[in-house]
Write a protein that holds these residues in place. Structure first.
Motif, PDB file in Angstrom:
ATOM      1  N   ARG A 133     -24.598  12.950  18.421  1.00 50.47           N
ATOM      2  CA  ARG A 133     -25.469  13.928  18.585  1.00 50.47           C
ATOM      3  C   ARG A 133     -26.558  13.833  17.757  1.00 50.47           C
ATOM      4  O   ARG A 133     -27.893  13.999  18.172  1.00 50.47           O
ATOM      5  N   PHE A 134     -26.406  13.489  16.493  1.00 50.06           N
ATOM      6  CA  PHE A 134     -27.474  13.140  15.517  1.00 50.06           C
ATOM      7  C   PHE A 134     -28.208  12.089  16.074  1.00 50.06           C
ATOM      8  O   PHE A 134     -29.621  11.969  15.587  1.00 50.06           O
ATOM      9  N   LEU A 135     -27.704  11.035  16.541  1.00 44.55           N
ATOM     10  CA  LEU A 135     -28.429   9.699  16.923  1.00 44.55           C
ATOM     11  C   LEU A 135     -29.073   9.991  18.317  1.00 44.55           C
ATOM     12  O   LEU A 135     -29.776   8.892  18.544  1.00 44.55           O
ATOM     13  N   GLY A 136     -28.985  10.884  18.940  1.00 44.14           N
ATOM     14  CA  GLY A 136     -29.347  10.873  20.309  1.00 44.14           C
ATOM     15  C   GLY A 136     -28.712   9.905  21.388  1.00 44.14           C
ATOM     16  O   GLY A 136     -29.272   9.936  22.238  1.00 44.14           O
ATOM     17  N   LEU A 137     -27.312   9.831  20.855  1.00 46.38           N
ATOM     18  CA  LEU A 137     -26.474   8.811  21.796  1.00 46.38           C
ATOM     19  C   LEU A 137     -25.672   9.559  23.042  1.00 46.38           C
ATOM     20  O   LEU A 137     -25.027   9.022  23.763  1.00 46.38           O
ATOM     21  N   LEU A 138     -25.605  10.847  22.977  1.00 42.82           N
ATOM     22  CA  LEU A 138     -24.835  11.664  23.777  1.00 42.82           C
ATOM     23  C   LEU A 138     -25.467  11.396  24.920  1.00 42.82           C
ATOM     24  O   LEU A 138     -26.597  11.590  25.211  1.00 42.82           O
ATOM     25  N   ASP A 139     -24.544  11.356  26.296  1.00 40.06           N
ATOM     26  CA  ASP A 139     -25.085  11.192  27.724  1.00 40.06           C
ATOM     27  C   ASP A 139     -25.893   9.805  27.534  1.00 40.06           C
ATOM     28  O   ASP A 139     -26.941  10.110  28.259  1.00 40.06           O
ATOM     29  N   SER A 140     -25.433   8.834  27.020  1.00 42.50           N
ATOM     30  CA  SER A 140     -26.142   7.543  27.029  1.00 42.50           C
ATOM     31  C   SER A 140     -25.087   6.456  27.487  1.00 42.50           C
ATOM     32  O   SER A 140     -24.151   6.537  27.044  1.00 42.50           O
ATOM     33  N   TYR A 141     -25.507   5.434  28.064  1.00 39.06           N
ATOM     34  CA  TYR A 141     -24.799   4.436  28.360  1.00 39.06           C
ATOM     35  C   TYR A 141     -24.316   3.530  27.171  1.00 39.06           C
ATOM     36  O   TYR A 141     -23.276   3.294  26.941  1.00 39.06           O
ATOM     37  N   PHE A 142     -25.258   3.571  26.014  1.00 35.25           N
ATOM     38  CA  PHE A 142     -24.900   2.809  25.143  1.00 35.25           C
ATOM     39  C   PHE A 142     -24.047   3.457  23.978  1.00 35.25           C
ATOM     40  O   PHE A 142     -22.851   2.827  23.566  1.00 35.25           O
ATOM     41  N   GLY A 143     -23.995   4.755  23.913  1.00 35.74           N
ATOM     42  CA  GLY A 143     -22.726   5.445  23.354  1.00 35.74           C
ATOM     43  C   GLY A 143     -21.630   5.450  23.738  1.00 35.74           C
ATOM     44  O   GLY A 143     -20.442   5.160  23.126  1.00 35.74           O
ATOM     45  N   LEU A 144     -21.507   5.670  25.146  1.00 34.92           N
ATOM     46  CA  LEU A 144     -20.244   5.424  25.923  1.00 34.92           C
ATOM     47  C   LEU A 144     -19.887   3.869  25.810  1.00 34.92           C
ATOM     48  O   LEU A 144     -18.203   3.610  25.610  1.00 34.92           O
TER      49      LEU A 144
END
Length: 278
Positions: A133-144
């Motif tokens: 959430r801090f890095l803005g990776l929620l709901d992102s392909y890279f995060g998953l």
């Protein structure tokens, strides 16, 4: 009864017992998939009927309901991107790690990877959710994809250690004498010789990543949810759509089954070679 007849009867009995045991084992593993596929063509009343109904008029209503939600194609694409991305990145990280462990005895590193795999994935979710959430990776392909490395990297690493250990060290030493770098030895000598292991490790890692449910449920959003989450959408507070669950589960499982059947020769060869290591 003569000795020859007794030996022939013994061979026939052993063969009969072998095939009975094989049928029992296959039944244990195949019947759940058969039952799931069968129920996907039943109505809700037929699914819940007791004793179970084996003869009925098939219906495609459950399959139509899965596609009628309008999310199946998107979720399928998300699953393809996340699972294949996690396997590709897992190969990029896991293969050098397995080679280093096999050739240079990095047992502490190997144990650390194993411990990370043994820790339940739910233990990582809260820290990852906060960081993502801090890095803005929620709901992102890279995060998953990054989250699924917890599944693919340890699996690929531990499968490939045994294969790299079987590569003759003399071949690598000869390549080094001829002026090949360490990276060149890894890419030109070691990797081509462990190709069956690559297929086995890749398929197994893909299956685990494809079926992952917890990470996409928490870390994904509307745009990146994967197919296992689609099954969850057929469960509501006041109704359990069994037909939709069975139909969605069958459609999710079918691509993996077809893919394994397509590469089964290499897959079985890799598992067989890996089964006699050490």
């Amino acid at each position: 009864m003569s000795a020859a007849s007794g030996r022939r009867a013994g061979r026939i009995m052993r063969r009969v017992l072998f095939y009975l045991g094989l049928a029992l084992v296959l039944g244990v593993f195949v019947f759940p998939f058969f039952w799931m596929a069968l129920n996907s063509f039943k109505t809700h009343d037929q699914i819940t009927e007791y004793p179970p109904v084996f003869f009925f008029t098939p219906t495609l209503e459950n399959v139509r309901n899965v596609f009628a939600q309008g999310q199946f194609v998107r979720y399928t694409w998300n699953s393809v991107v996340v699972s294949f991305g996690a396997v590709a990145l897992g190969m990029l990280l896991g293969l050098p790690a397995a080679y280093a462990i096999a050739r240079y005895g990095q047992r502490g590193f190997a144990f650390g990877i194993l411990v990370c795999r043994m820790i339940p994935g739910i233990a990582f979710l809260v820290p990852w959710f906060i960081v993502f959430r801090f890095l803005g990776l929620l709901d992102s392909y890279f995060g998953l994809i990054f989250a699924h490395l917890l599944i693919t990297v340890p699996l690929i690493t531990w499968i490939m250690i045994g294969f790299f250990e079987e590569v003759p060290i003399e071949l690598e030493e000869a390549a080094r004498i001829d002026g090949c770098s360490r990276a060149g030895v890894f890419l030109r000598i070691a990797l081509p010789l462990v190709r069956p292991g690559l297929v086995s490790a890749g398929i197994l890692a893909l299956i685990f990543a494809w079926n992952s449910f917890l990470f996409p449920l928490i870390l994904a959003g509307v745009e990146t949810k994967t197919l296992p989450v689609l099954v969850y959408s057929f469960m509501t507070f006041d109704f359990l759509d069994l037909g939709g669950i069975y139909a969605a589960s069958t459609l999710i499982t079918l691509p993996v089954v077809l893919m394994v059947l397509a590469v089964q020769r290499h897959f079985i060869r890799g598992l067989t070679i890996g089964g006699v290591k050490g």
